[in-house]
Design an enzyme around this catalytic site. Structure first.
Site, PDB file in Angstrom:
ATOM      1  N   ASN A  12      14.812   6.314   1.195  1.00 61.92           N
ATOM      2  CA  ASN A  12      14.435   4.903   1.149  1.00 61.92           C
ATOM      3  C   ASN A  12      15.715   4.098   1.312  1.00 61.92           C
ATOM      4  OD1 ASN A  12      13.638   2.295   0.541  1.00 61.92           O
ATOM      5  ND2 ASN A  12      12.484   2.832  -1.288  1.00 61.92           N
ATOM      6  N   ARG A  94      11.103   5.782   4.441  1.00 65.12           N
ATOM      7  CA  ARG A  94      10.361   4.543   4.235  1.00 65.12           C
ATOM      8  C   ARG A  94      10.876   3.505   5.235  1.00 65.12           C
ATOM      9  NH1 ARG A  94      11.552  -0.357   0.396  1.00 65.12           N
ATOM     10  NH2 ARG A  94       9.588  -1.498   0.533  1.00 65.12           N
ATOM     11  N   HIS A 183       3.971  -3.115   0.584  1.00 66.63           N
ATOM     12  CA  HIS A 183       3.680  -2.188  -0.522  1.00 66.63           C
ATOM     13  C   HIS A 183       2.527  -1.241  -0.177  1.00 66.63           C
ATOM     14  CE1 HIS A 183       5.281  -5.481  -3.488  1.00 66.63           C
ATOM     15  NE2 HIS A 183       6.259  -4.680  -3.095  1.00 66.63           N
ATOM     16  N   ARG A 244      10.127 -14.802  -5.978  1.00 65.28           N
ATOM     17  CA  ARG A 244       9.422 -15.416  -4.851  1.00 65.28           C
ATOM     18  C   ARG A 244       8.289 -16.297  -5.351  1.00 65.28           C
ATOM     19  NH1 ARG A 244       8.812  -9.698  -2.529  1.00 65.28           N
ATOM     20  NH2 ARG A 244      10.835  -9.267  -1.570  1.00 65.28           N
ATOM     21  N   GLU A 387       5.545   6.221  -4.805  1.00 64.69           N
ATOM     22  CA  GLU A 387       5.704   5.994  -3.367  1.00 64.69           C
ATOM     23  C   GLU A 387       6.450   7.139  -2.699  1.00 64.69           C
ATOM     24  OE1 GLU A 387       6.266   1.453  -2.522  1.00 64.69           O
ATOM     25  OE2 GLU A 387       7.064   1.854  -4.528  1.00 64.69           O
TER      26      GLU A 387
END
Length: 401
Positions: A12, A94, A183, A244, A387
């Site tokens: 990743n 990823r 995601h 955010r 993940e």
């Protein structure tokens, strides 16, 4: 299970970091995990933990992603798990943005690399790092399958009614403006694990997945297929997040530019890095926010209420999109660990069949579990995401098919 190589290295690659796990697909065990962070700085740090040994940490300059992956390879080799091992079946990467072309895991070749590069304008912070990881890994092991697993892929099943913005389609298509979602690897894993928790096949389960970390997103999954998700063209849309803003009137941007005389870069920084929980109360750690709420801090209490209000709106919206809901699943750092968030998110939704058992909700850890009363019409679950395992699973399935 194949009798050939059974290990998958998952990479990743972030803008200034590389996370990695070496997984044996025979039993999903981790043979090694690690992290290289602060790439490009003099204080770069590598932490490596083999399954059968103690963690090792090194602090030394790591110039770029190529140097980072070479350092990872050296750490693995020190434990007899090097990239030259005949047990290594593939490297799974990823990659954040796959656009509309990449709807499933893909073996990387020059054409795939070129397309990922063309998608950089849609993910300028993330795809360049993914590319660097892919190119370096290919150079280190050119004979080994390199598989890209895309964050956006799970959401490419959204119908056009959910994926399209209501703007001129010629303009939208020319600039590739649509809702892609992110995601996706987590949403795919958690929706499938929720079905398993209920003792059903994913095709039989309609679930709302709430991935709540510093970045946060919701998805509506019908029979194992995503039909809507909260993030859009970028990860800025949707839920209130750590830094955010999530959803806001687009005219806020015009107002800040015209009246506030802010540049586009300043507005971008405001909405992505200085908004959300951090912008509202000065903290983006839910643990600290809850501590402040319990201590009577009004700013923290308002930030928490705004966070929950948006979350509850999406639960209701996706309930309407799905029509019927078998489960609501909480995952990621906040979703898995913040019992007050879970309780508040479903409070008042008893008419929809949603409730949590306070005792079950208070339990920490323990893997995937139900936190709703035994007689609840809709299951409420905590499902830890994985993940890396999802990337490894998709990678291994592709190279052994």
């Amino acid at each position: 299970m194949s009798t050939g190589p059974t290990r998958v290295l998952v990479l990743n690659s972030g803008s200034s970091s590389v996370k990695y796990q070496l997984i044996d697909m025979r039993d999903s065990s981790r043979l090694a995990v690690g992290l290289v962070e602060r790439i490009g700085e003099r204080t770069s740090r590598l932490k490596h933990t083999p399954a059968d040994g103690e963690s090792r940490e090194r602090t030394a300059p790591v110039a770029d992603h190529e140097a980072a992956l070479k350092a990872v390879a050296a750490e693995l080799a020190e434990d007899g798990l090097g990239l030259d091992s005949p047990e290594l079946a593939a490297i799974g990467h990823r990659v954040v943005h796959g656009g509309l072309r990449f709807t499933e895991p893909t073996v990387v070749d020059d054409d795939v690399l070129a397309e990922i590069e063309r998608l950089i304008p849609l993910a300028p912070l993330h795809n360049p790092a993914g590319l660097a990881g892919l190119r370096t890994a290919r150079a280190l092991r050119p004979d080994l399958p390199q598989v890209a697993v895309f964050d956006t892929a799970f959401h490419t099943t959204m119908p056009e009614s959910a994926a399209r913005y209501a703007i001129d389609p010629e303009v939208a298509d020319h600039h590739r403006i649509r809702r892609y979602g992110f995601h996706g690897t987590s949403h795919a894993y958690v929706s499938r694990e929720t079905a398993r928790l209920l003792g059903k096949d994913p095709s039989e389960v309609d679930v709302i997945v709430l991935h709540l970390g510093n970045g946060a997103s919701a998805s509506a999954v019908r029979g194992g297929v995503c039909v809507d998700t909260s993030m859009g063209l970028t990860p800025l849309e949707g839920l209130v997040m750590g830094t955010r803003s999530g959803d806001l009137d687009p005219a806020v941007i015009f107002h800040l530019a015209r009246v506030g005389e802010m540049s586009m870069d300043e507005i971008d920084t405001l909405l992505n890095k200085r908004s959300g929980l951090l912008g509202l109360c000065g903290d983006n750690d839910m643990r600290e926010i809850r501590r402040r709420v319990d201590g009577g801090d009004e700013a923290a209490a308002l930030a928490f209420d705004i966070y929950i209000h948006r979350l509850k709106k999406y639960i209701g919206a996706y309930y309407a999109v799905l029509g019927t809901v078998d489960a609501v699943a909480f995952t990621a750092g906040v979703g898995e660990n913040a019992a007050p968030v879970r309780e508040a998110a479903v409070a008042g939704l008893e008419g929809l069949g949603l409730a949590v058992d306070s005792g079950l909700n208070a339990v920490r850890g323990g893997g995937a579990r139900l936190i709703s009363p035994a007689d609840a019409r809709v299951a409420v679950a905590v499902v830890p995401t994985d993940e890396e395992l999802e990337i490894a699973t998709q990678t291994y399935a592709l190279v052994t098919a």
